[in-house]
Design a protein around this motif. Sequence first.
Motif, mmCIF file in Angstrom:
data_model
loop_
_atom_site.group_PDB
_atom_site.id
_atom_site.type_symbol
_atom_site.label_atom_id
_atom_site.label_comp_id
_atom_site.label_asym_id
_atom_site.label_seq_id
_atom_site.Cartn_x
_atom_site.Cartn_y
_atom_site.Cartn_z
ATOM 1 N N GLN A 1 -72.146 -17.124 39.058
ATOM 2 C CA GLN A 1 -71.638 -16.633 37.826
ATOM 3 C C GLN A 1 -72.514 -15.205 37.688
ATOM 4 N N GLU B 1 -72.276 -20.799 44.716
ATOM 5 C CA GLU B 1 -71.190 -20.124 43.856
ATOM 6 C C GLU B 1 -71.879 -19.819 42.457
ATOM 7 N N VAL C 1 -72.881 -24.930 47.438
ATOM 8 C CA VAL C 1 -71.509 -25.337 48.263
ATOM 9 C C VAL C 1 -72.305 -26.066 49.559
ATOM 10 N N ASP D 1 -65.507 -10.375 46.170
ATOM 11 C CA ASP D 1 -65.699 -11.877 45.578
ATOM 12 C C ASP D 1 -66.879 -12.425 46.482
ATOM 13 N N LYS D 2 -67.773 -11.743 47.359
ATOM 14 C CA LYS D 2 -68.723 -12.293 48.098
ATOM 15 C C LYS D 2 -69.931 -11.566 47.972
ATOM 16 N N ARG E 1 -74.951 -21.656 51.363
ATOM 17 C CA ARG E 1 -73.909 -20.780 50.522
ATOM 18 C C ARG E 1 -74.104 -21.514 48.980
ATOM 19 N N LYS F 1 -67.146 -14.321 39.301
ATOM 20 C CA LYS F 1 -67.534 -15.648 39.931
ATOM 21 C C LYS F 1 -67.702 -15.241 41.497
ATOM 22 N N ARG F 2 -68.925 -15.331 42.049
ATOM 23 C CA ARG F 2 -68.902 -14.869 43.546
ATOM 24 C C ARG F 2 -69.304 -16.031 44.328
ATOM 25 N N MET F 3 -68.796 -15.928 45.833
ATOM 26 C CA MET F 3 -69.440 -16.947 46.619
ATOM 27 C C MET F 3 -70.689 -16.259 47.305
#
Length: 141
Positions: free
Chosen positions: A50, A48, A42, A87-88, A46, A56-58
Amino acid sequence: MPKNKGKGGKNRKRGKNENEEEKRELVYKEEGQEYAQVSRMVGNGRLEAQCIDGKKRMCHIRGKMRKKVWVGQGDIVLLGLRDYQDDKADVILKYTADEARVLKQYGELPENIRINDTDIVMEGEDNENAEFFDFDDVAEI
């Protein structure tokens, strides 16, 4: 103007590569950690990823790794999961291709994961540049 009393600047630091060809002990995941494959970068430290558990996480690359270990698309990484944000996650470690193969042999990584593969096709994304045709159709023209 003050005189330079140091031994050099940025270029001297850039020339050093202390961790090259260094054999390290294989690190397995613990409680609160998960294996993942980088799906896209990103920017701003950072990415992304899998995760093996299907989410799927940032992810955020930790400061110790930031300019020393280059993480790219398709790399296998170890993530530290956050208790308060599902999610992070944070990138703790990047595995080399050889280490990832060993993890796959030991059954830590699933068989369907592809190591050293930068062409990850994401579900739901359209590939405008991918043009597929059959050579039999060309012969008819």
